[in-house]
Design a protein around this motif. Structure first.
Motif, PDB file in Angstrom:
ATOM      1  N   MET A 208      19.420 -43.124  46.162  1.00  0.00           N
ATOM      2  CA  MET A 208      17.862 -43.909  45.627  1.00  0.00           C
ATOM      3  C   MET A 208      18.250 -45.333  45.516  1.00  0.00           C
ATOM      4  O   MET A 208      18.263 -45.530  45.953  1.00  0.00           O
ATOM      5  CB  MET A 208      18.150 -43.090  43.470  1.00  0.00           C
ATOM      6  N   GLN A 209      19.932 -45.374  45.539  1.00  0.00           N
ATOM      7  CA  GLN A 209      20.457 -46.440  45.657  1.00  0.00           C
ATOM      8  C   GLN A 209      19.689 -46.934  46.923  1.00  0.00           C
ATOM      9  O   GLN A 209      19.355 -48.670  47.009  1.00  0.00           O
ATOM     10  CB  GLN A 209      22.004 -46.783  45.368  1.00  0.00           C
ATOM     11  N   THR A 212      16.157 -48.507  46.844  1.00  0.00           N
ATOM     12  CA  THR A 212      16.363 -49.184  46.254  1.00  0.00           C
ATOM     13  C   THR A 212      16.556 -50.849  47.061  1.00  0.00           C
ATOM     14  O   THR A 212      15.736 -51.461  46.658  1.00  0.00           O
ATOM     15  CB  THR A 212      16.557 -49.510  44.229  1.00  0.00           C
ATOM     16  N   GLU A 213      17.706 -50.662  47.769  1.00  0.00           N
ATOM     17  CA  GLU A 213      18.548 -51.388  48.194  1.00  0.00           C
ATOM     18  C   GLU A 213      17.323 -52.065  49.412  1.00  0.00           C
ATOM     19  O   GLU A 213      16.971 -53.327  50.069  1.00  0.00           O
ATOM     20  CB  GLU A 213      19.323 -51.262  48.413  1.00  0.00           C
ATOM     21  N   GLN A 216      14.356 -54.310  47.827  1.00  0.00           N
ATOM     22  CA  GLN A 216      14.223 -55.179  47.090  1.00  0.00           C
ATOM     23  C   GLN A 216      15.078 -56.204  48.668  1.00  0.00           C
ATOM     24  O   GLN A 216      14.481 -56.841  48.685  1.00  0.00           O
ATOM     25  CB  GLN A 216      15.693 -54.885  46.994  1.00  0.00           C
ATOM     26  N   ALA A 223      10.815 -53.013  43.762  1.00  0.00           N
ATOM     27  CA  ALA A 223      11.870 -52.217  42.987  1.00  0.00           C
ATOM     28  C   ALA A 223      11.478 -51.889  41.835  1.00  0.00           C
ATOM     29  O   ALA A 223      12.820 -51.309  40.582  1.00  0.00           O
ATOM     30  CB  ALA A 223      13.218 -52.082  43.453  1.00  0.00           C
ATOM     31  N   SER A 224      10.864 -53.026  41.213  1.00  0.00           N
ATOM     32  CA  SER A 224      10.983 -52.938  40.041  1.00  0.00           C
ATOM     33  C   SER A 224       9.675 -52.023  39.388  1.00  0.00           C
ATOM     34  O   SER A 224       9.251 -51.355  39.614  1.00  0.00           O
ATOM     35  CB  SER A 224      10.444 -54.631  39.134  1.00  0.00           C
ATOM     36  N   LEU A 287       8.034 -44.636  46.763  1.00  0.00           N
ATOM     37  CA  LEU A 287       8.623 -45.213  47.238  1.00  0.00           C
ATOM     38  C   LEU A 287       9.392 -44.458  49.084  1.00  0.00           C
ATOM     39  O   LEU A 287      10.318 -45.663  49.743  1.00  0.00           O
ATOM     40  CB  LEU A 287      10.117 -44.806  46.273  1.00  0.00           C
TER      41      LEU A 287
END
Lengths: 486, 137
Positions: A208-209, A212-213, A216, A223-224, A287
Motif C-alpha cells: 500500500m505504501q 501511495t508514494e 504522490q 493519494a487523497s 489505484l
C-alpha cells in the motif's frame, strides 16, 4: 481471451441456465413471478439487494474512474452506498414488509395505491419506472455485447444476442425467483473474488505504501480521498447514493419478498458489509493500475473503463480473472433480469390498474411482456442508439427523485398526500430528463460540479412536503373540530 | 408508526440547506446538513423505540455525530495538504485512512446498530396502523 477464462465464464452461464430451469419449475403464480411468493430468507434477500445496487456501473465505472482521477468517485458513490443499505432498512424495511403483509401487494404501485388510495399515484409511478426500465435495459444490452465480445471474441451484436438469449431463458420462465438466486450466486462470487483481488492488487503494486508514494510522485491528489474530482460533486454523490438508495425500485421491492419480519434483522448488515468488501476490489484495482501506469508497467487503455478487465486478465491468475469477468457479466445480467421483471410488473399490473382494469392470468402476460421488453430493448440498442442514450439518463437519480418521496416519505409521514406524491414523481422525472438533455447539448443550468440527480432528489423531496401541506384534506380537521365542539 | 411532523419539518429544513449549498457551490453547506439528515432518518426508523425509551436517541446521535466528527477532521487536516500530513497509516495518507478506515466502516456499524435494536413486534403495530388507515379511507 485465455481459455481458462472462457471455460469459467461458460460454466457461469450454464449455471445461470440451470438456475433458470429450477426457478421456472418453482414459478406457478404471479406472486411467485413478481415477489418470489414472499418466501425469501435474510441471506438471499440481502445478497440480492447488494447485487442489485452493485452493478457493472459500480465495478467497471468505479475502477475506471479511480484509475483515471483517484479516489473521489469512490468517496462519493461507493462509500455512500453501504450507508444507503442502513438508511433504507431503518426507513422502510419494516414498513414495506408490513405493507406487503396486508395482502395482494406485489409491486411499488400496489404500495402507493394502498397508502394514498389513489390510482393516479400508481399510474405515474408505473410510468416513471417503465421509462427507467427501458433505458436501463437498452444500456445493459449494449454492455453485455461489449463484455461477451471481449471474452468470446464474437461481434458485440452476436455477444449481446447470446447474453440476451440466456437472460430471456431464465427471466421469462423464472421471473424474480431466477433473478434473486442468480444474484445470490453472483454475489457470493463477487465477495470471495473481491477479497482475493484486494490482496493480489496490493502485492502487484508492491504494498500500500509503495502504491501511495508512486501516486504522490505523479500527483499528490491521487493519494487523497478526493482525487481530481470536485468536492461539490463528491458531496452531491454522497447524498444521492446514500439517501437515494431507498428510492431504487429494484432494491426496495425486495422487502415485499421476505417471508417473515425476523428476516429483516441482519439484512442491512449483510448487504452493507458485502458491498463494503467490493469497494476494496474497485479501489485496489483502480489505484494499483494507476500506480503501475505511472511506472510504465500498465498497457495504454482505449478507455479508463477497461482498467478492471485489463488488470484481471494481465495481472491475476486466469482462474481469478475468469471469476471476476463472470461476476461482471453476472452483474450486468442480474441488473437486466431484475429490471425486466420490474418493467413487466409496471406494464401488466400497475398501468392497467391505474385505469381501473385488471389483467387476467397475470403470470402468462408477465412472461409475454418480459420477452417483449427484451426484444424492444435489443432493437432499440441496435437501431436507435440515440434513444437508448437519452433513456439511459434515467438512472439512479431519476429513480431516487421519483420513488424516494412518494414511497419512502409517504410511508413515514402521515400528512403525505396523493397530490404531493404525484407532484414529486412528475417533477423528479422531468427535472432529471431536462437537466441531463440540456447538459448533453451543452446547456448547463446548474453550477459546475453539481450532480443532476442530487438536485432533482432534494427538489422532489421539498415539492412533496410543500404540496402535501398545501393539499391537506380539510374535512378531517373540520370534522374533528365539530366533534370537539359537540 | 408515522413520525412527528416536527421531524419532517427539520428534515425538510436541512434538505433546503443542502439545496442552497448546491447553488452557492459550497460543499460544506451540502454535506454537513445532510450528515444531520442521516441521524434524522435513523430516528424515523427507530421512532417507536425512541418513544418507548428516549435514551435510545443515542443511536442516531452516535451515527450522525460520528460522521460529523470524521468529516470535520478530514476537512481540517486537508485544508493545506490533500494528504493530511506527511506520515502514513497502514500505507495510506492520513486523509485516505480516515475515509477508508473511518467513514466507510461507520456505514457498516450503522447497519449493525439496526440489527442490535431490531424488534420484530414493531411490524405488527405498523400493519395494524396501515390497516386502520386503509379502512378509514
Amino acid at each position: 481471451m485465455n481459455s481458462t477464462i472462457v471455460v469459467i465464464v461458460s460454466i457461469y452461464l450454464l449455471i445461470c441456465i440451470l438456475i433458470g430451469i429450477w426457478a421456472t419449475r418453482k414459478t406457478k403464480s404471479a406472486s411467485d413471478f413478481l415477489i418470489a411468493g414472499r418466501s425469501l430468507g435474510m441471506f438471499v434477500m440481502a445478497i440480492a439487494a447488494f447485487t442489485s445496487i452493485q452493478s457493472g456501473f459500480g465495478l467497471l465505472g468505479g475502477a475506471g474512474q479511480t484509475f483515471s482521477a483517484g479516489f473521489g468517485f469512490a468517496a462519493g458513490v461507493l462509500v455512500a452506498a453501504p450507508l444507503g443499505f442502513a438508511l433504507t432498512w431503518f426507513l422502510v424495511g419494516k414498513r414495506m414488509w408490513a405493507m406487503g403483509d396486508l395482502g395482494d401487494v406485489f409491486t411499488l404501485g400496489d404500495v402507493v395505491e394502498k397508502r394514498y388510495n389513489s390510482r393516479g399515484v400508481r399510474g405515474w409511478l408505473a410510468f416513471a419506472i417503465t421509462l427507467g426500465v427501458i433505458g436501463y435495459l437498452g444500456t445493459q444490452v449494449q454492455a453485455m455485447g461489449v463484455i461477451m465480445h471481449s471474452i468470446f471474441g464474437v461481434s458485440p451484436a452476436v455477444g449481446a444476442l447470446i447474453g440476451l438469449g440466456i437472460l430471456a431463458f431464465y427471466s421469462v420462465g423464472g421471473g424474480i425467483i431466477a433473478s434473486v438466486y442468480t444474484d445470490l450466486f453472483q454475489g457470493v462470487i463477487m465477495i470471495v473474488v473481491s477479497i482475493l483481488i484486494f490482496f493480489f492488487a496490493l502485492n502487484v503494486g508492491g504494498g500500500m505504501q509503495n502504491i501511495t508514494e508512486t501516486l504522490q510522485s505523479s500527483d499528490p491528489l491521487l493519494a487523497s480521498p478526493f482525487g481530481n474530482f470536485s468536492l461539490i460533486s463528491i458531496a452531491c454523490w454522497f447524498l444521492l447514493f446514500s439517501l437515494g438508495a431507498a428510492g431504487q425500485p429494484h432494491f426496495i421491492n425486495k422487502f415485499l419478498m421476505i417471508k417473515s419480519p425476523k428476516e429483516l434483522k441482519w439484512g442491512a448488515f449483510t448487504a452493507g458489509f458485502a458491498y463494503a468488501i467490493t469497494v476494496l476490489l474497485v479501489v485496489s484495482i483502480g489505484l494499483t493500475a494507476r500506480s503501475l501506469q505511472i511506472q510504465g508497467r500498465f498497457p495504454d487503455l482505449a478507455s479508463a473503463d477497461d482498467a478492471l478487465v485489463v488488470f484481471v486478465t494481465d495481472f491475476t491468475p486466469s482462474v481469478i480473472g475468469g471469476l471476476v469477468l463472470a461476476g461482471l457479466l453476472a452483474a450486468i445480467m442480474s441488473t437486466g433480469s431484475g429490471f425486466v421483471t420490474l418493467g413487466a410488473a409496471s406494464l401488466v399490473r400497475d398501468m392497467p390498474r391505474a385505469f381501473g382494469k385488471e389483467v387476467k392470468n397475470e403470470l402468462f402476460w408477465n412472461r409475454i411482456v418480459v420477452l417483449g421488453l427484451l426484444v424492444i430493448s435489443t432493437l432499440f440498442s441496435f437501431y436507435m442508439d440515440t434513444l437508448v442514450a437519452l433513456l439511459g439518463v434515467f438512472g439512479w437519480g431519476t429513480f431516487a427523485a421519483a420513488v424516494f418521496p412518494s414511497v419512502v416519505l409517504g410511508l413515514v409521514w402521515r400528512k403525505a398526500t396523493k397530490y404531493g406524491a404525484m407532484a414529486s414523481i412528475i417533477l423528479g422525472v422531468s427535472l432529471n430528463f431536462l437537466f441531463e438533455i440540456l447538459n448533453k447539448y451543452g446547456v448547463h443550468l446548474l453550477p459546475e460540479g453539481v450532480v443532476v440527480g442530487a438536485v432533482s432528489l432534494v427538489i422532489s423531496i421539498l415539492s412533496f412536503v410543500v404540496v402535501s401541506l398545501l393539499t391537506q384534506p380539510v374535512t378531517s380537521e373540520a370534522g374533528s373540530k365539530v366533534l370537539n365542539v359537540t | 408508526m408515522y413520525v412527528n411532523d416536527r421531524i419532517m419539518y427539520v428534515f425538510s429544513g436541512l434538505i433546503v440547506l443542502s439545496l442552497a449549498g448546491m447553488f452557492m457551490q459550497s460543499w460544506r453547506l451540502i454535506l454537513y446538513p445532510y450528515l444531520i439528515v442521516i441521524g434524522l432518518a435513523i430516528t424515523i426508523g427507530i421512532w417507536r423505540a425512541v418513544k418507548r425509551s428516549p435514551a435510545k436517541i443515542w443511536v442516531p446521535a452516535l451515527v450522525a455525530g460520528g460522521y460529523v466528527a470524521l468529516f470535520a477532521t478530514l476537512d481540517i487536516i486537508t485544508r493545506n495538504d490533500p494528504a493530511g500530513g506527511n506520515h502514513y497509516f497502514l500505507g495510506m495518507t492520513p486523509s485516505l485512512a480516515i475515509y477508508l478506515l473511518g467513514i466507510l466502516p461507520l456505514a457498516v456499524i450503522a447497519s449493525l446498530l439496526y440489527a442490535l435494536l431490531f424488534d420484530a413486534e414493531d411490524t405488527e403495530t405498523l400493519k395494524q396502523e396501515f390497516k386502520r388507515e386503509e379502512a378509514a379511507e
